[in-house]
Motif scaffolding. Structure first.
Motif, PDB file in Angstrom:
ATOM      1  N   PRO A 263       0.802  -1.234   0.000  1.00 31.71           N
ATOM      2  CA  PRO A 263       0.000   0.000   0.000  1.00 31.71           C
ATOM      3  C   PRO A 263       0.829   1.275   0.000  1.00 31.71           C
ATOM      4  O   PRO A 263       0.463   2.256  -0.642  1.00 31.71           O
ATOM      5  CB  PRO A 263      -0.827  -0.131   1.285  1.00 31.71           C
ATOM      6  N   ALA A 264       1.948   1.272   0.715  1.00 25.64           N
ATOM      7  CA  ALA A 264       2.760   2.491   0.804  1.00 25.64           C
ATOM      8  C   ALA A 264       3.377   2.872  -0.532  1.00 25.64           C
ATOM      9  O   ALA A 264       3.774   4.018  -0.735  1.00 25.64           O
ATOM     10  CB  ALA A 264       3.857   2.323   1.852  1.00 25.64           C
ATOM     11  N   ALA A 265       3.453   1.911  -1.466  1.00 29.49           N
ATOM     12  CA  ALA A 265       3.980   2.214  -2.789  1.00 29.49           C
ATOM     13  C   ALA A 265       2.977   2.997  -3.634  1.00 29.49           C
ATOM     14  O   ALA A 265       3.334   3.516  -4.689  1.00 29.49           O
ATOM     15  CB  ALA A 265       4.356   0.915  -3.510  1.00 29.49           C
ATOM     16  N   ALA A 266       1.730   3.089  -3.149  1.00 24.78           N
ATOM     17  CA  ALA A 266       0.681   3.773  -3.911  1.00 24.78           C
ATOM     18  C   ALA A 266       0.183   5.046  -3.256  1.00 24.78           C
ATOM     19  O   ALA A 266      -0.370   5.914  -3.931  1.00 24.78           O
ATOM     20  CB  ALA A 266      -0.502   2.822  -4.122  1.00 24.78           C
ATOM     21  N   ASP A 267       0.362   5.179  -1.957  1.00 25.28           N
ATOM     22  CA  ASP A 267      -0.315   6.257  -1.225  1.00 25.28           C
ATOM     23  C   ASP A 267       0.563   7.475  -0.951  1.00 25.28           C
ATOM     24  O   ASP A 267       0.235   8.313  -0.121  1.00 25.28           O
ATOM     25  CB  ASP A 267      -0.902   5.723   0.083  1.00 25.28           C
ATOM     26  N   MET A 268       1.686   7.583  -1.657  1.00 24.98           N
ATOM     27  CA  MET A 268       2.613   8.716  -1.559  1.00 24.98           C
ATOM     28  C   MET A 268       3.410   8.751  -0.259  1.00 24.98           C
ATOM     29  O   MET A 268       4.076   9.735   0.039  1.00 24.98           O
ATOM     30  CB  MET A 268       1.889  10.052  -1.782  1.00 24.98           C
ATOM     31  N   THR A 269       3.373   7.658   0.515  1.00 21.49           N
ATOM     32  CA  THR A 269       4.202   7.590   1.718  1.00 21.49           C
ATOM     33  C   THR A 269       5.666   7.829   1.373  1.00 21.49           C
ATOM     34  O   THR A 269       6.369   8.592   2.043  1.00 21.49           O
ATOM     35  CB  THR A 269       4.047   6.221   2.406  1.00 21.49           C
ATOM     36  N   TYR A 270       6.127   7.179   0.321  1.00 19.28           N
ATOM     37  CA  TYR A 270       7.540   7.253  -0.029  1.00 19.28           C
ATOM     38  C   TYR A 270       7.892   8.550  -0.744  1.00 19.28           C
ATOM     39  O   TYR A 270       8.954   9.138  -0.477  1.00 19.28           O
ATOM     40  CB  TYR A 270       7.928   6.053  -0.889  1.00 19.28           C
ATOM     41  N   THR A 271       7.038   8.995  -1.644  1.00 22.55           N
ATOM     42  CA  THR A 271       7.358  10.240  -2.358  1.00 22.55           C
ATOM     43  C   THR A 271       7.356  11.430  -1.408  1.00 22.55           C
ATOM     44  O   THR A 271       8.084  12.402  -1.616  1.00 22.55           O
ATOM     45  CB  THR A 271       6.369  10.482  -3.507  1.00 22.55           C
ATOM     46  N   GLN A 272       6.560  11.375  -0.349  1.00 19.71           N
ATOM     47  CA  GLN A 272       6.548  12.454   0.631  1.00 19.71           C
ATOM     48  C   GLN A 272       7.749  12.374   1.575  1.00 19.71           C
ATOM     49  O   GLN A 272       8.253  13.394   2.025  1.00 19.71           O
ATOM     50  CB  GLN A 272       5.246  12.419   1.434  1.00 19.71           C
ATOM     51  N   ARG A 273       8.190  11.171   1.866  1.00 21.44           N
ATOM     52  CA  ARG A 273       9.254  10.983   2.853  1.00 21.44           C
ATOM     53  C   ARG A 273      10.649  11.154   2.254  1.00 21.44           C
ATOM     54  O   ARG A 273      11.587  11.591   2.937  1.00 21.44           O
ATOM     55  CB  ARG A 273       9.111   9.577   3.445  1.00 21.44           C
ATOM     56  N   ALA A 274      10.813  10.799   0.990  1.00 28.03           N
ATOM     57  CA  ALA A 274      12.153  10.770   0.393  1.00 28.03           C
ATOM     58  C   ALA A 274      12.704  12.167   0.159  1.00 28.03           C
ATOM     59  O   ALA A 274      11.967  13.130  -0.047  1.00 28.03           O
ATOM     60  CB  ALA A 274      12.118   9.995  -0.916  1.00 28.03           C
ATOM     61  N   ASP A 275      14.035  12.244   0.162  1.00 25.48           N
ATOM     62  CA  ASP A 275      14.736  13.502  -0.082  1.00 25.48           C
ATOM     63  C   ASP A 275      15.218  13.637  -1.520  1.00 25.48           C
ATOM     64  O   ASP A 275      15.477  14.745  -1.985  1.00 25.48           O
ATOM     65  CB  ASP A 275      15.944  13.606   0.862  1.00 25.48           C
ATOM     66  N   LEU A 276      15.364  12.515  -2.216  1.00 26.13           N
ATOM     67  CA  LEU A 276      15.803  12.539  -3.608  1.00 26.13           C
ATOM     68  C   LEU A 276      15.092  11.433  -4.373  1.00 26.13           C
ATOM     69  O   LEU A 276      14.926  10.314  -3.865  1.00 26.13           O
ATOM     70  CB  LEU A 276      17.323  12.355  -3.707  1.00 26.13           C
ATOM     71  N   TYR A 277      14.669  11.756  -5.585  1.00 24.57           N
ATOM     72  CA  TYR A 277      13.994  10.794  -6.455  1.00 24.57           C
ATOM     73  C   TYR A 277      14.980  10.259  -7.477  1.00 24.57           C
ATOM     74  O   TYR A 277      15.621  11.022  -8.208  1.00 24.57           O
ATOM     75  CB  TYR A 277      12.817  11.462  -7.173  1.00 24.57           C
ATOM     76  N   LEU A 278      15.081   8.931  -7.552  1.00 21.74           N
ATOM     77  CA  LEU A 278      15.928   8.252  -8.523  1.00 21.74           C
ATOM     78  C   LEU A 278      15.018   7.360  -9.364  1.00 21.74           C
ATOM     79  O   LEU A 278      14.382   6.436  -8.836  1.00 21.74           O
ATOM     80  CB  LEU A 278      16.983   7.414  -7.804  1.00 21.74           C
ATOM     81  N   GLY A 279      14.896   7.664 -10.657  1.00 22.86           N
ATOM     82  CA  GLY A 279      13.957   6.896 -11.457  1.00 22.86           C
ATOM     83  C   GLY A 279      14.193   7.039 -12.937  1.00 22.86           C
ATOM     84  O   GLY A 279      15.267   7.442 -13.387  1.00 22.86           O
ATOM     85  N   ASP A 280      13.146   6.703 -13.700  1.00 22.28           N
ATOM     86  CA  ASP A 280      13.259   6.736 -15.159  1.00 22.28           C
ATOM     87  C   ASP A 280      12.034   7.408 -15.776  1.00 22.28           C
ATOM     88  O   ASP A 280      12.051   8.609 -15.994  1.00 22.28           O
ATOM     89  CB  ASP A 280      13.512   5.327 -15.717  1.00 22.28           C
ATOM     90  N   VAL A 281      10.936   6.673 -16.029  1.00 24.82           N
ATOM     91  CA  VAL A 281       9.810   7.294 -16.734  1.00 24.82           C
ATOM     92  C   VAL A 281       8.492   7.246 -15.957  1.00 24.82           C
ATOM     93  O   VAL A 281       7.440   7.510 -16.521  1.00 24.82           O
ATOM     94  CB  VAL A 281       9.606   6.639 -18.132  1.00 24.82           C
ATOM     95  N   SER A 282       8.517   6.935 -14.681  1.00 23.01           N
ATOM     96  CA  SER A 282       7.281   6.852 -13.913  1.00 23.01           C
ATOM     97  C   SER A 282       6.686   8.226 -13.636  1.00 23.01           C
ATOM     98  O   SER A 282       7.407   9.186 -13.344  1.00 23.01           O
ATOM     99  CB  SER A 282       7.524   6.141 -12.578  1.00 23.01           C
ATOM    100  N   SER A 283       5.356   8.304 -13.676  1.00 25.16           N
ATOM    101  CA  SER A 283       4.667   9.561 -13.371  1.00 25.16           C
ATOM    102  C   SER A 283       4.782   9.922 -11.898  1.00 25.16           C
ATOM    103  O   SER A 283       4.454  11.044 -11.506  1.00 25.16           O
ATOM    104  CB  SER A 283       3.189   9.464 -13.764  1.00 25.16           C
ATOM    105  N   GLN A 284       5.246   8.992 -11.063  1.00 22.37           N
ATOM    106  CA  GLN A 284       5.356   9.291  -9.630  1.00 22.37           C
ATOM    107  C   GLN A 284       6.337  10.423  -9.354  1.00 22.37           C
ATOM    108  O   GLN A 284       6.307  11.018  -8.275  1.00 22.37           O
ATOM    109  CB  GLN A 284       5.757   8.034  -8.850  1.00 22.37           C
ATOM    110  N   VAL A 285       7.208  10.724 -10.306  1.00 22.17           N
ATOM    111  CA  VAL A 285       8.125  11.837 -10.091  1.00 22.17           C
ATOM    112  C   VAL A 285       7.352  13.126  -9.873  1.00 22.17           C
ATOM    113  O   VAL A 285       7.770  14.007  -9.089  1.00 22.17           O
ATOM    114  CB  VAL A 285       9.109  11.986 -11.268  1.00 22.17           C
TER     115      VAL A 285
END
Length: 375
Positions: A263-285
């Motif tokens: 569930p935490a992968a969908a509810d913005m728990t991680y995007t709110q908590r993280a200090d830096l985003y490392l990714g590729d083409v996901s809209s979660q950025v």
């Protein structure tokens, strides 16, 4: 006396899509009580998930429906049953609604099956740049939502929608996140900046297949940073138990948190908590950049991305063509964030249209208006 309208918010995929329309269902049930709002899902687990979120929100006059047949549901194993067969099996049932509202495009199949009566409404399930979501099935929907001018203008420019079939409403997921109690994020043994590695499931555009293990191994050896590994929920949706077990060593690392689709992968728990985003083409950025923060992008596919609207988000941080010196690149991303901050602010402004009226209410109003026009 006119017969009361009856609408269905339909969930036939994974739980992360619930976050893109549930707040719209709640707004409609609360503000337009003369409309009968139902939520239909294809698994008991997904319906329980919806029910728990509704309880946290204080409830609403919404009927929950489990779609048959049970034998088809069993084909999905622990995940969602196959979408197209479930739509075929329930086409006549769904045809009885005045509107079917969905966060995914497969539901356009109802039109191919000859179902003509209900309005088909697509809420989207993200506001990213990837080319895939801009495609012909959008033309089969009576109403397509847009989170902001970037998404709306591209759909119009490419001919997937018209001004009559598109409504710019903002991003209803933010309403749901803001209305719910904050979720607890992962805890690490030592304090330090948190990096979120969020690879997409696309086998060619995403970074996992080529560089994923190298990225994880790099963070096991770097004591400066904590890492959350939370890929797109579909990346490991069908992974075997052995494939999942291969992450045990990483999960036991004191500076690494592994989540392959919870569930935490969908509810913005991680995007709110993280200090830096490392990714590729996901809209979660874009969810991560609701608050401007450092980003780092992985060009594992060797894409010629400059000037391509499908890679607009790669303007918000450094793009790596190699992960040979990933730790140094993370250091630099933090040090040079000011170089990208204005681009991030402008990108968020064109991605999410923010108004005084909440996005979920604007989306519900757009649906109601469309229902009234076809009455």
């Amino acid at each position: 006396m006119a017969k009361a309208k009856r609408v269905c918010f339909l969930y036939i995929a994974q739980h992360h899509q619930v976050w893109h329309s549930l707040s719209v269902a709640v707004a409609m049930a609360r503000l337009w009580p003369h409309i009968k709002v139902e939520i239909a899902a294809t698994t008991p687990e997904l319906l329980d998930y919806v029910s728990s979120l509704l309880s946290e929100l204080g409830g609403a006059d919404i009927t929950l429906v489990l779609l048959p047949p049970a034998w088809l549901r069993r084909l999905g194993g622990d995940g969602a049953p196959p979408k197209a067969p479930m739509l075929i099996a329930n086409a006549r049932r769904l045809a009885r609604y005045d509107a079917v509202i969905t966060p995914e495009r497969t539901t356009a199949l109802l039109r191919r099956l000859g179902v003509r009566h209900p309005l088909l409404v697509y809420t989207q399930h993200g506001a990213g740049d990837r080319e895939g979501p801009f495609e012909p099935r959008l033309k089969l929907f009576d109403l397509v939502m847009a989170a902001g001018p970037k998404q709306r203008d591209r759909m119009l420019r490419e001919g997937w929608v018209t001004s009559e079939s598109c409504a710019m409403v903002g991003y209803p997921k933010f309403d749901l996140v803001d209305a719910l109690p904050a979720r607890d994020g992962p805890r690490f043994d030592k304090p330090g900046p948190i990096v979120l590695y969020n690879p997409h499931f696309h086998p060619e555009l995403g970074s996992w297949s080529r560089w994923g293990r190298t990225v994880l191994d790099a963070f096991t050896k770097d004591s400066r940073y904590n890492l959350i590994f939370a890929p797109h929920i579909r990346l490991f949706e069908t992974a075997s138990s052995d494939e999942r077990a291969a992450f045990a060593a990483y999960a036991e690392h004191p500076r690494i948190h592994i989540d392959l689709g919870g569930p935490a992968a969908a509810d913005m728990t991680y995007t709110q908590r993280a200090d830096l985003y490392l990714g590729d083409v996901s809209s979660q950025v874009y969810e991560f950049l609701r608050t401007p923060k450092p980003c780092l992008f992985l060009n594992a596919s060797g894409a010629d991305w400059r000037g391509d609207p499908s890679y607009q988000h790669w303007l918000y941080g450094q793009v790596l063509d190699s992960v040979d010196h990933l730790g140094d690149a993370v250091d630099e991303a933090f040090a040079t964030h000011s170089d990208y901050r204005q681009a991030q602010i402008e990108g968020i402004a064109e991605t999410f249209d923010v108004q005084n009226t909440p996005a979920s209410e604007r989306a519900a109003q757009a649906i109601v208006d469309k229902l009234e026009r076809v009455a």
